[in-house]
Design an enzyme around this catalytic site. Sequence first.
Site, PDB file in Angstrom:
ATOM      1  CB  CYS A  43      29.412 136.768 108.537  1.00 25.18           C
ATOM      2  SG  CYS A  43      30.295 135.254 108.965  1.00 25.18           S
ATOM      3  CB  CYS A  48      30.079 132.641 106.369  1.00 20.79           C
ATOM      4  SG  CYS A  48      30.303 134.131 107.337  1.00 20.79           S
ATOM      5  CE  LYS A  51      28.917 129.327 103.376  1.00 23.10           C
ATOM      6  NZ  LYS A  51      29.989 130.206 102.804  1.00 23.10           N
ATOM      7  CE1 TYR A 178      30.743 133.204  99.284  1.00 22.89           C
ATOM      8  CE2 TYR A 178      31.634 134.588  97.562  1.00 22.89           C
ATOM      9  CZ  TYR A 178      30.995 134.454  98.774  1.00 22.89           C
ATOM     10  OH  TYR A 178      30.604 135.572  99.472  1.00 22.89           O
ATOM     11  CD  GLU A 182      30.172 128.512  99.795  1.00 24.21           C
ATOM     12  OE1 GLU A 182      31.319 128.577 100.265  1.00 24.21           O
ATOM     13  OE2 GLU A 182      29.311 129.407 100.005  1.00 24.21           O
ATOM     14  CG  HIS A 437      51.175 107.552 107.360  1.00 27.25           C
ATOM     15  ND1 HIS A 437      50.664 107.684 106.097  1.00 27.25           N
ATOM     16  CD2 HIS A 437      51.120 106.220 107.667  1.00 27.25           C
ATOM     17  CE1 HIS A 437      50.323 106.493 105.649  1.00 27.25           C
ATOM     18  NE2 HIS A 437      50.589 105.591 106.580  1.00 27.25           N
ATOM     19  CD  GLU A 442      50.530 110.807 104.873  1.00 26.40           C
ATOM     20  OE1 GLU A 442      51.721 110.534 105.111  1.00 26.40           O
ATOM     21  OE2 GLU A 442      49.597 109.982 105.005  1.00 26.40           O
TER      22      GLU A 442
END
Length: 448
Positions: A43, A48, A51, A178, A182, A437, A442
């Site tokens: 990682c 990760c 990346k 993935y 990616e 908002h 939302e």
Amino acid sequence: MSEFDFDLFVIGAGSGGVRASRIAASHGARVALAEEYRVGGTCVIRGCVPKKLLVYGAHFAEDLKDARKFGWDVPDCKFDWNRLRDNVLAEVDRLEGLYGQTLDNHKVTLFKTRATVVGPQKVRLADGQEISAERILIATGGWPHVPEFPGSEHAITSNEVFHLETLPKRVVIAGGGYIANEFAGIFNEFGSKVTIVNRGDTILRGYDEQIRDRLLQISMTKGIEFKFNAPFQSIEKNDDGSLTVHLDNSEPIQADAVLVAAGRVPNSKGLGLEEIGVELDKDGAIKVDEANQSSVPSIYAVGDVTNRIQLTPVAIREGQAFADSVFGGKPTVVDYANVPSAVFSHPPIGAVGMTEAEARNKLGSIRVYTSDFRAMKNVLAGRNERALYKMIVNAATDQVVGLHMIGPDAPEILQAAAVAVKAGLTKTDFDNTVALHPSMAEELVLLK
């Protein structure tokens, strides 16, 4: 005095191994940790973290263009791969130092060398030194799987991609998961011509069908090419250093780099585990029970080497649970239900809980709510890219059993929403929450 050199010997200084080491040490255990490459694991060092930094860098390609619609006089900009690469690698170096410092602060003995298991309570370092430990924890993670075919040695994996000397103009990426999607987004935003080649007919298997279809649609609009049902035949290296990729059911593709992202396998080979009776599955994963204990009582395993859920936060949870249970007097079992996940594609995906197909198969009667919209920023920027939010509800109980999102900042929004799914909240609970908002998030409380 103990008959062992250490109470715990950990092999692998990735996320799970480091967490287990420092927590066990904090409980008073004498802990040693062996790492043959770099502290931090996949990682931090080649996964990760670097990346995600490349993902951030890639986003500027669109942000700089969009900024003009927001009044900023942005000139045409040139991208410098070498500068980003070196800055990312420098950050990796910094993080590795912090991980080492953490281990030192907890008085964990670190051996920067390979270690193998030679007995239920004994390991051997690369220099031949043998060390005894009451318990051994295997946390060696996973490794990129490269299928065997002629010329496969000319391909790179996610291990090497962060060290490319130059930015390839043409990139072929093998795989549909993935990692493939990616890096397709990353290289495409950097200006490379990207082709994803998949031996099957589906990307992101395991994610909700509508969400992955939306990513495919947007990726193709951005210029990423996809070839399905096209297994690799061979890679041929040309005199000028370029590569010719030969495929089944497709014309050859010319490329400057081929990235194989065909999944990851447990990194258990050559550790001596089978020789002492540790049971592995057909993929090489260490079989463990809910207490992370293998078929040899003194040997445990956490993280990707067990092939349960290949996610860094899961490995960390497993390492913590192991240390608390064995050395802290706090028996802990990891709950694998409703683990959130993300794909840092362009745009990114966030998901938690059951997909629509899974819910229909398991629950029978469900309700599905969707919101298909253009983010406000995209509207003003003149970008037609649409986000899609999807909620799966158990019709019998009103409980939200799945959330799936693709759009700007989807993983950031999904993390908070995953708490609601984990807590078993209902669609009515979402409806009763006042919207924030204007925001994309939302939409989650306005689904009708």
